[in-house]
Design an enzyme around this catalytic site. Structure first.
Site, mmCIF file in Angstrom:
data_model
loop_
_atom_site.group_PDB
_atom_site.id
_atom_site.type_symbol
_atom_site.label_atom_id
_atom_site.label_comp_id
_atom_site.label_asym_id
_atom_site.label_seq_id
_atom_site.Cartn_x
_atom_site.Cartn_y
_atom_site.Cartn_z
ATOM 1 N N ILE A 184 49.354 45.873 42.129
ATOM 2 C CA ILE A 184 49.357 46.718 40.928
ATOM 3 C C ILE A 184 49.132 48.186 41.307
ATOM 4 O O ILE A 184 49.816 49.080 40.808
ATOM 5 C CB ILE A 184 48.276 46.225 39.934
ATOM 6 C CG1 ILE A 184 48.639 44.817 39.430
ATOM 7 C CG2 ILE A 184 48.109 47.202 38.780
ATOM 8 C CD1 ILE A 184 47.511 44.091 38.692
ATOM 9 N N SER A 198 40.409 42.443 33.513
ATOM 10 C CA SER A 198 41.202 41.217 33.646
ATOM 11 C C SER A 198 41.011 40.429 32.353
ATOM 12 O O SER A 198 40.035 40.671 31.626
ATOM 13 C CB SER A 198 40.675 40.395 34.831
ATOM 14 O OG SER A 198 41.248 39.101 34.829
ATOM 15 N N TYR A 245 33.923 36.767 40.179
ATOM 16 C CA TYR A 245 35.047 37.566 39.663
ATOM 17 C C TYR A 245 34.888 37.793 38.160
ATOM 18 O O TYR A 245 35.009 38.931 37.676
ATOM 19 C CB TYR A 245 36.366 36.843 39.975
ATOM 20 C CG TYR A 245 37.600 37.660 39.653
ATOM 21 C CD1 TYR A 245 38.081 38.624 40.551
ATOM 22 C CD2 TYR A 245 38.291 37.490 38.457
ATOM 23 C CE1 TYR A 245 39.212 39.368 40.260
ATOM 24 C CE2 TYR A 245 39.425 38.236 38.159
ATOM 25 C CZ TYR A 245 39.883 39.176 39.056
ATOM 26 O OH TYR A 245 41.010 39.925 38.773
HETATM 27 P P1 NAD Z 1 46.122 43.094 45.769
HETATM 28 O O1 NAD Z 1 45.333 42.150 46.612
HETATM 29 O O2 NAD Z 1 47.608 43.084 45.843
HETATM 30 O O3 NAD Z 1 45.642 44.599 46.021
HETATM 31 C C1 NAD Z 1 44.283 44.934 46.090
HETATM 32 C C2 NAD Z 1 44.109 46.070 47.075
HETATM 33 O O4 NAD Z 1 42.715 46.419 47.098
HETATM 34 C C3 NAD Z 1 44.496 45.701 48.521
HETATM 35 O O5 NAD Z 1 45.428 46.626 49.046
HETATM 36 C C4 NAD Z 1 43.173 45.772 49.275
HETATM 37 O O6 NAD Z 1 43.308 46.231 50.624
HETATM 38 C C5 NAD Z 1 42.389 46.761 48.426
HETATM 39 N N1 NAD Z 1 40.945 46.649 48.643
HETATM 40 C C6 NAD Z 1 40.203 45.514 48.757
HETATM 41 N N2 NAD Z 1 38.929 45.820 49.029
HETATM 42 C C7 NAD Z 1 38.850 47.170 49.071
HETATM 43 C C8 NAD Z 1 37.795 48.085 49.318
HETATM 44 N N3 NAD Z 1 36.549 47.671 49.607
HETATM 45 N N4 NAD Z 1 38.070 49.408 49.285
HETATM 46 C C9 NAD Z 1 39.333 49.841 49.019
HETATM 47 N N5 NAD Z 1 40.379 49.026 48.810
HETATM 48 C C10 NAD Z 1 40.135 47.705 48.827
HETATM 49 O O7 NAD Z 1 45.621 42.818 44.277
HETATM 50 P P2 NAD Z 1 46.291 43.125 42.846
HETATM 51 O O8 NAD Z 1 46.760 41.842 42.313
HETATM 52 O O9 NAD Z 1 47.180 44.294 42.906
HETATM 53 O O10 NAD Z 1 44.976 43.512 42.033
HETATM 54 C C11 NAD Z 1 44.656 44.849 41.694
HETATM 55 C C12 NAD Z 1 43.534 44.828 40.678
HETATM 56 O O11 NAD Z 1 43.996 44.155 39.500
HETATM 57 C C13 NAD Z 1 42.282 44.066 41.124
HETATM 58 O O12 NAD Z 1 41.145 44.730 40.634
HETATM 59 C C14 NAD Z 1 42.440 42.715 40.452
HETATM 60 O O13 NAD Z 1 41.204 42.091 40.242
HETATM 61 C C15 NAD Z 1 43.083 43.124 39.150
HETATM 62 N N6 NAD Z 1 43.801 42.032 38.490
HETATM 63 C C16 NAD Z 1 44.804 41.384 39.142
HETATM 64 C C17 NAD Z 1 45.446 40.330 38.504
HETATM 65 C C18 NAD Z 1 46.557 39.543 39.152
HETATM 66 O O14 NAD Z 1 46.942 38.492 38.600
HETATM 67 N N7 NAD Z 1 47.119 39.978 40.280
HETATM 68 C C19 NAD Z 1 45.056 39.959 37.202
HETATM 69 C C20 NAD Z 1 44.031 40.654 36.578
HETATM 70 C C21 NAD Z 1 43.407 41.703 37.232
#
Ligand code: NAD
Length: 250
Positions: A17, A142, A155
């Site tokens: 995202i 979320s 989470y």
């Molecule tokens: P993703 O795993 O593709 O990307 C997450 C990024 O965060 C990664 O590039 C990772 O390296 C980075 N990251 C992790 N720990 C870190 C830290 N300590 N410092 C800096 N960067 C860090 O995940 P995504 O699916 O794109 O999720 C993005 C956000 O959206 C998250 O907060 C997730 O909880 C939320 N979200 C995702 C979903 C889903 O279904 N994918 C649904 C609801 C909410």
């Protein structure tokens, strides 16, 4: 081009995202600071934006570390010349029953998702206020910041915390012209969820929890984030916008 001449900072910008927010903000004219724990991924997204004719810089950042967060915000301000929108997209999750969840795993998820939203938001707001400017923050909550799901205690707690922090910061910073909102996505196809997408049975189950009977895409969420962060959207703060294909209607 709502973001022409505006500076957008994204944590977790190297993947999923966050990456999509960086690309779409740049396509609307923003200069982008791409922050990620994985510096190579941050640099790759920034390079992708520059190749497409945009302006972006990659930064290594650990959102759990106050010094790293301060360096990111200050570095972004120096490089981009200003600060307008912060998107807190860095996040992780666990998949383990609450009975088996270790204190270390609990603390790690809370540290990245909740403390890792608080620290950049505080640093960003402090810099805006010091510069006498207004700005916006958009947090990644979320559907699991609104309801529960099995095997996600840390989470779910962290995302409920993000919802609370969003409201609190909106309340405290509203008078200063800093708006703070959150999005609550359904299940989005990103590296975080790719394993489920590749499992046909799991993939169909997840599709079916959404009223629209499909998975969400990163662009579905990035569009909502850029709507919340847009300057024209000046009276919306403390809101949690569900973008979940109707999951939470049922
Ligand atoms: P993703 O795993 O593709 O990307 C997450 C990024 O965060 C990664 O590039 C990772 O390296 C980075 N990251 C992790 N720990 C870190 C830290 N300590 N410092 C800096 N960067 C860090 O995940 P995504 O699916 O794109 O999720 C993005 C956000 O959206 C998250 O907060 C997730 O909880 C939320 N979200 C995702 C979903 C889903 O279904 N994918 C649904 C609801 C909410």
């Amino acid at each position: 081009m709502r973001y022409q001449d505006r500076a957008v900072l994204v944590t977790g910008g190297g993947s999923g995202i966050g990456r999509q927010v960086c690309r779409m903000a740049a396509a609307e004219g923003a200069r982008v600071a791409v922050g990620d724990l994985d510096q190579a991924r941050a640099e790759a997204v920034a390079a992708e934006i520059r190749e497409a004719g945009g302006e972006a810089q990659g930064f290594a950042i650990d959102v759990t570390d106050p010094a790293s967060v301060t360096a990111f915000v200050e570095g972004a301000e120096t490089t981009l010349g200003r600060l307008d929108l912060l998107v807190n997209s860095a996040g992780i999750r666990e998949i383990v029953s609450v009975l088996d969840l270790s204190p270390e795993e609990w603390q790690r998820v809370i540290a990245v998702n909740l403390t890792g939203t608080f620290l950049p938001s505080q640093a960003f707001a402090r810099r805006l206020i010091a510069a006498g400017r207004t700005g916006q923050i958009v947090n990644l909550a979320s559907t699991l910041g609104i309801m529960a799901a099995p095997n996600r205690a840390a989470y779910v707690a962290s995302k409920h915390g993000v919802v609370g922090l969003t409201k609190e910061m909106a309340l405290e910073l509203g008078e200063k012209g800093i708006r703070v909102n959150a999005v609550a996505p359904g299940v989005i196809r990103t590296p975080m969820t790719e394993r489920y997408f590749q499992d046909p049975e799991m993939s169909a189950t997840i599709r079916g929890i959404h009223a629209m009977n499909r998975w969400g895409e990163p662009a579905d969420i990035a569009r909502a984030i850029l709507f919340l962060g847009a300057e024209e959207n000046g009276f919306m703060t403390g809101s949690v916008l569900t973008v979940d294909g109707g999951w939470t209607t049922g």
